[in-house]
Structures are given as C-alpha cells and as structure tokens.
Design a protein around this motif. Structure first.
Motif: not given
Lengths: 285, 160
Positions: A132-139, A158-175
């Motif tokens: 779905l080509d989602a995007e990940f918002v990382i704080a 393993t994800t792009a999340l680095e030490d000290g970071e937090l996944l906060v929301e996922i943005r999904v384009p509507k079809l």
C-alpha cells in the motif's frame, strides 16, 4: 520462565516516552502490545535493561483521516484495526490481513505499529504496508522524520528505526478508483505464522487490470513487492489465463528461506499459486 | 518494586510487584487464584486466558504492572459451584473437557467470544477459540458446549 529483571517506565506522552528511552541505558526495549516481546523475554532471548511501556500513551492510538491519507496510530490494537470503519472503507486489505494475525487474545493486545516495528518476515502486516506504499512517521530526539515502506524494512527483524527513536504513526494513502483486495495466506495450523502469504490490491478499468500492487510475506528477510508480476499485470486482460501467466514470475527477485515449515523451492512454488489466487480474487474473478 | 491497584474477581488489591512479574504469576502466587493455569512459555496455548477490562487476554503475556488500575476477571470470578456460569454449565453438560487443564482458558475465551458474537456459527466458534489448545478432546465437545451456551445465553433452545 520469568523474564530477567528490568527497569520499567510507563510514560503517558510521546515526549515522555522519548525521554524514558534516552534515560534507559544501553539496552532499551519499547513495549507496545507485548505479544512478541514478552514471549521473547520469557525465553530469555532478550533481557533488556529498561522496558518503556507505551500502553498509556493515548495519543498513539486510533485512526484518522488527513485528506487522501489514512493515519494509523502505532499503538492501535489489531482488534481496533479490524473494527475501524475508516480502515474498512479506505484500506480493507489491512483489516483482512489483520484478521489472520495470531488469535483473538493476541489481537486484543497486539498493535499495528508493534507488528511493523518487530518486522518478522513471517508477520502479515509488513507486506501489506509495502503493497500500500505506507509511510512510517518516526519520532526521535531531534524531531520527526518520515520513511517510506521500501526503506523502512531493512533486514530480518531490522527496520530503519534507530536507537532512541519511536514509531508513532503509519500513513497509508487511500486507494482511489475501483480497487479489489485480497490477503491470501498459507499456513498449516491455527494461529500459525505464514509459510508464505500474498497481499494483492488490483484496480480494474473496462475489463482490464489497470494496476496491481502485490506484497509478499516470508519470501525473504524483509517483505517484498512482486514487481515482475505487477509489471505483467499492468494493462493485462482480467482473465484467469493472463493472471496465471503473470503470477508465474511472482518469485522473481525473492530469496525465501528453508525451515521446518518448508524448503525454499517449495516457497518459490507456493508464491506463484498464492499470487494467482490473490490477484484473481482481488480482480473479482 | 512497583505498586499496583487492581480489582480481581470483584475484590480490590494493592500490592508491590516486580515489573517482570507476569499477570498470571501475580494472580496465582500473590493472590492464590490458582484456577488460572500456565500451559506454555510462548503465548500459544491460551490456558492462562483471563478478562482484562472485559476482554480476553493471555495473562502469561501481560505484565502485572500493566494491569494497574484495571479490572481482572478469572475463571474463579465468573460463577460459583452453586450457580455455574452458563458457559461453565455447558462445558459440564456437553463434556467439553477431558483432563481439564485447558478448560479455564477455554471458558474465558468462549465467554469473550459470545459477548462479541452471541450466535456464532460452528466455523466462527472454531476460529474464535483458535488461541486455546486442547490436547485431549479433538475440540468436538468443546464446540458443542459453546453452541449450547450460546443458545442458553440468547434465551433460545440450545442446539447440541
């Protein structure tokens, strides 16, 4: 078994959570729903120094719309994803795949963001996010950044999340347009992980397949797109023959593993069968 | 140690727990609620299922500190020997058990399922209790028990 001792933090906001992660020492684990982390800690495969529990960070829960985008809070439980009217309307593929995750009790605690951040190659939601080509918002300590699904999943667990970071929301384009979707999952027993699964979204126009997006679960260390099949389907007739021909290339560029559930060549066969079924169902055949 | 306040089966408790204490161990060892059992280490078997704020969860996969401020219902809180819960009664009458180890979790999962879906099909029952493993019965009488309980709870005649 009982987990090794750890320091426990229970923040109530994202800022407090980031501070707790920063203060937590060398080995900090973030507890979302805990349905993967707690078993791993019980088996002592993980023994973090600090656990930061996000259960009370209410701003991370829930689903909202922002124009053409659906925004899913990382701490939204699987149960809440399945029953959410916005997801049902704009991203039904997510709900369909989430219904197959584990079992009722686990879906009550487990979270959308937790499953994505855990990035298990046999987990169902990474391939859906990728399709779905989602995007990940990382704080993080220096503010927020957004990473596309193709760059978020880096390797096995393993994800792009680095030490000290937090996944906060996922943005999904509507079809937009007329889409059909299907999550086709193959496993052998109740509540088992996917041996292989295929997430398909298909847009039809005038009896043709205008566009197909296909995400593959457990065909490599990360979720993958079946790019060759997608290319073959663009503009193809919506017929069983055309779909079957396109599905034969579903395994191109994949690197499935061999384990107790199946050998690599078995998975390479399975992905063709499941892709044919998923695309056919999504195309309304 | 972290202090927690919980209500369990209608009674209030204030206790200090280690953060690593699993909810199931708190219930069994600190409160003596041994009706809830531990069957596995991996969140598969569902024998430890309890209701946390009304919803079925696996209490071996929740830390006791996470139940702070919450209401927990165990198998010991759903009925009594004199007045069994309809699901307990149905498991008894339909013989939905053999060794009985999975039964507390099966009943708690079934109550949760029937709260959300009062008249499930056989398939919906089987999928609804997929988080609970029984190694004795082959599930046939468990499914019949849930069907009978559904009938009784909805006030119509139970279908065996």
């Amino acid at each position: 078994m009982i987990p090794a001792p750890f320091a426990y933090a229970r923040p109530t906001t994202v800022d407090e959570a980031l501070q707790a992660i920063a203060d937590g020492g060398e080995d900090v684990k973030i507890l979302a729903g805990g349905q993967s982390l707690i078993p791993v800690m019980r088996l002592r495969l993980a023994a973090p120094e600090t656990v930061v529990d996000l259960t009370r960070v209410t701003e991370l829960r829930g689903v909202r719309e922002e124009g053409d985008t659906l925004v899913i809070g990382a701490m939204t439980t699987h149960h809440d994803v399945i029953t959410d009217p916005l997801i049902a309307q704009h991203a039904p593929l997510i709900a369909e795949a989430t219904e197959t995750v584990a079992d009722r009790q686990v879906r009550r605690r487990g979270t959308f963001g937790g499953a994505l951040a855990h990035a298990d190659p046999a987990g169902d939601l990474p391939a859906v996010a990728l399709a779905l080509d989602a995007e990940f918002v990382i704080a993080g300590p220096n503010g927020r950044r957004t990473v596309g699904a193709a760059d978020f999943f880096v390797d096995y667990l393993t994800t792009a999340l680095e030490d000290g970071e937090l996944l906060v929301e996922i943005r999904v384009p509507k079809l937009s347009g007329t889409w059909g979707v299907r999550y086709e999952k193959f496993n052998r027993v109740a509540q088992a992980w996917s041996i292989v699964a295929v997430a398909a979204a298909v847009r039809r126009e005038n009896g043709h397949i205008a566009e197909a997006r296909i995400g593959l679960t457990n065909m490599g260390p990360t979720p993958l797109r079946a790019r060759a099949t997608e290319a073959a389907l663009a503009g193809a007739d919506a017929t069983p023959e055309a779909i079957a021909a396109a599905a034969r290339s579903a395994g191109e560029g994949t690197s499935p593993s061999s384990d107790l559930n199946g050998q690599a060549d078995y998975r390479a066969h399975l992905v063709q069968v499941l892709t044919r079924r998923a695309v056919s169902a999504a195309a309304g055949l | 140690m972290t202090s927690i306040n919980v209500r369990v089966d209608g009674a209030s408790y204030s206790d200090d727990v280690e953060p690593r204490t699993l909810l199931v161990h708190y219930l069994r060892e600190q409160l003596g609620k041994v009706g809830t059992v531990v069957g596995c280490d991996t969140s598969n078997c569902g024998a430890c299922t309890v209701h946390l704020d009304g919803n079925a969860v696996k209490s071996c996969t929740v830390f006791a500190v996470q139940a702070d401020g919450s209401e927990v219902t165990t198998i010991e809180g759903v009925g009594s020997a004199d007045a069994l819960h309809p699901v307990q009664k149905a498991f008894h009458e339909m013989h939905g058990l053999q060794c009985g180890f999975c039964t507390p979790g099966m009943i708690m999962a079934s109550i949760d399922l029937l709260q959300e879906n009062p008249s499930p099909s056989e398939t919906e029952i089987r999928e609804g209790i997929e988080g609970n493993l029984c190694r004795c019965t082959g599930y046939q009488n468990i499914v019949r028990a849930v069907q009978q309980a559904a009938g009784e709870l909805s006030g119509s005649a139970g279908q065996a």
